[in-house]
Enzyme design. Sequence first.
Site, PDB file in Angstrom:
ATOM      1  N   TYR A 149       0.850  -1.188   0.000  1.00 11.46           N
ATOM      2  CA  TYR A 149       0.000   0.000   0.000  1.00 11.46           C
ATOM      3  C   TYR A 149       0.890   1.244   0.000  1.00 11.46           C
ATOM      4  O   TYR A 149       1.587   1.518   0.985  1.00 11.46           O
ATOM      5  CB  TYR A 149      -0.898   0.047   1.241  1.00 11.46           C
ATOM      6  CG  TYR A 149      -1.987  -0.995   1.313  1.00 11.46           C
ATOM      7  CD1 TYR A 149      -2.329  -1.780   0.216  1.00 11.46           C
ATOM      8  CD2 TYR A 149      -2.694  -1.186   2.492  1.00 11.46           C
ATOM      9  CE1 TYR A 149      -3.332  -2.730   0.302  1.00 11.46           C
ATOM     10  CE2 TYR A 149      -3.709  -2.131   2.583  1.00 11.46           C
ATOM     11  CZ  TYR A 149      -4.022  -2.904   1.496  1.00 11.46           C
ATOM     12  OH  TYR A 149      -5.019  -3.838   1.579  1.00 11.46           O
ATOM     13  N   LEU A 190     -18.488  -1.220   2.731  1.00  6.74           N
ATOM     14  CA  LEU A 190     -19.159  -0.054   2.141  1.00  6.74           C
ATOM     15  C   LEU A 190     -18.984  -0.013   0.628  1.00  6.74           C
ATOM     16  O   LEU A 190     -19.269   1.005  -0.009  1.00  6.74           O
ATOM     17  CB  LEU A 190     -18.634   1.237   2.767  1.00  6.74           C
ATOM     18  CG  LEU A 190     -18.806   1.349   4.279  1.00  6.74           C
ATOM     19  CD1 LEU A 190     -18.292   2.685   4.786  1.00  6.74           C
ATOM     20  CD2 LEU A 190     -20.256   1.132   4.687  1.00  6.74           C
ATOM     21  N   GLY A 213     -17.159   2.926  -0.921  1.00  7.30           N
ATOM     22  CA  GLY A 213     -17.871   4.199  -0.880  1.00  7.30           C
ATOM     23  C   GLY A 213     -19.194   4.204  -1.591  1.00  7.30           C
ATOM     24  O   GLY A 213     -19.969   5.162  -1.464  1.00  7.30           O
ATOM     25  N   SER A 257     -22.694   4.560   0.592  1.00  8.95           N
ATOM     26  CA  SER A 257     -22.512   5.735   1.456  1.00  8.95           C
ATOM     27  C   SER A 257     -23.178   6.924   0.775  1.00  8.95           C
ATOM     28  O   SER A 257     -23.866   6.773  -0.226  1.00  8.95           O
ATOM     29  CB  SER A 257     -21.015   6.022   1.670  1.00  8.95           C
ATOM     30  OG  SER A 257     -20.438   6.560   0.500  1.00  8.95           O
TER      31      SER A 257
END
Length: 336
Positions: A61, A211, A214, A217
């Site tokens: 990452y 989620l 996103g 959301s």
Amino acid sequence: MTTKTSKEVRLGATGPTVRRIGLGAMGMSGMYGAADDAESTATIHAALDSGVNLIDTGDFYGAGHNEMLIGRAITERPREDVVLSVKFGALRGPGGTWGGVDNRPEALRNFLGYSLQRLGVDYVDIYRPARLDPNVPIEDTVGAIAELIEAGYVRHIGLSEVGVETIRRAAAVHPISDLQIEYSLISRGIEAEILPVCRELGIGITAYGVLSRGLLSDSIRPGTTFEANDFRAHSPRFQGENLDRNLELVRALGEIASRRDVSVAQLAIAWALTRGDDIVPVIGARKRTRWSETASALDISLTAGELSAIESAVPAERVAGERYATAQMAMLDSER
């Protein structure tokens, strides 16, 4: 501050004790566009202060940026207060180019040495290959991590995005604490075979993508565009008509959320928490406001009627687009 995030569960039959939700740190290193280190650090602190102890990262990452960020954020915290879950094996070049997967024993020992240095710790709690390496038997990879457990550098072995055959082969070599895999209202593929096998073998689930990056959301709108370095710029579910169709499902979910006076994201997390104490959602908040929203989801109790309404509003078969682009889907042992 004490909240329901302080509720403890065991991660599988042999894994560490963790709180009911965890923090996923990937988004803090540019995977969803630019991030702010100061705000990311404050978010890590907010999560720990709320009672959470599981932090998930990957050595690739941000080419190590994520581990260094976490290392700085936890430097003043007692080591035993943080459960570090680290993925390895993905090869990245300058500019984020993809170089495949390397899960050879000699490679993972090298990767771990760098991870320990960047994180500033003597051991990691859970070490897991990010993807199955088609050129390396899973038995060799798991066996090498088991040797690192004996040497004191690792506490537990995890897996990520693998299917039932690989899970069984891995568990035959050494106990597996958990399988990290995408699981949400709109990504429910594990329910047919993978989840039952994990439960049979006493393997927990750390669910990412709860989620849906996103989508579940209030942050995505029709016509939303993404930065070139944002994962969603290349994700089928966020493209053109697929995005429009998926947002119709989100709007239906939003009606239920509105009646409960909660956000869509909170409702999606609350749903995931009903799937069993062996499933620990790992939520990728990168701002303190988002973490506060996440933590509040633990206070939401859903009735059987509400659960039925939620699942009717978002039927999995109506989701448009795969969860990864074609080339990335081909790398997922969990999808074979």
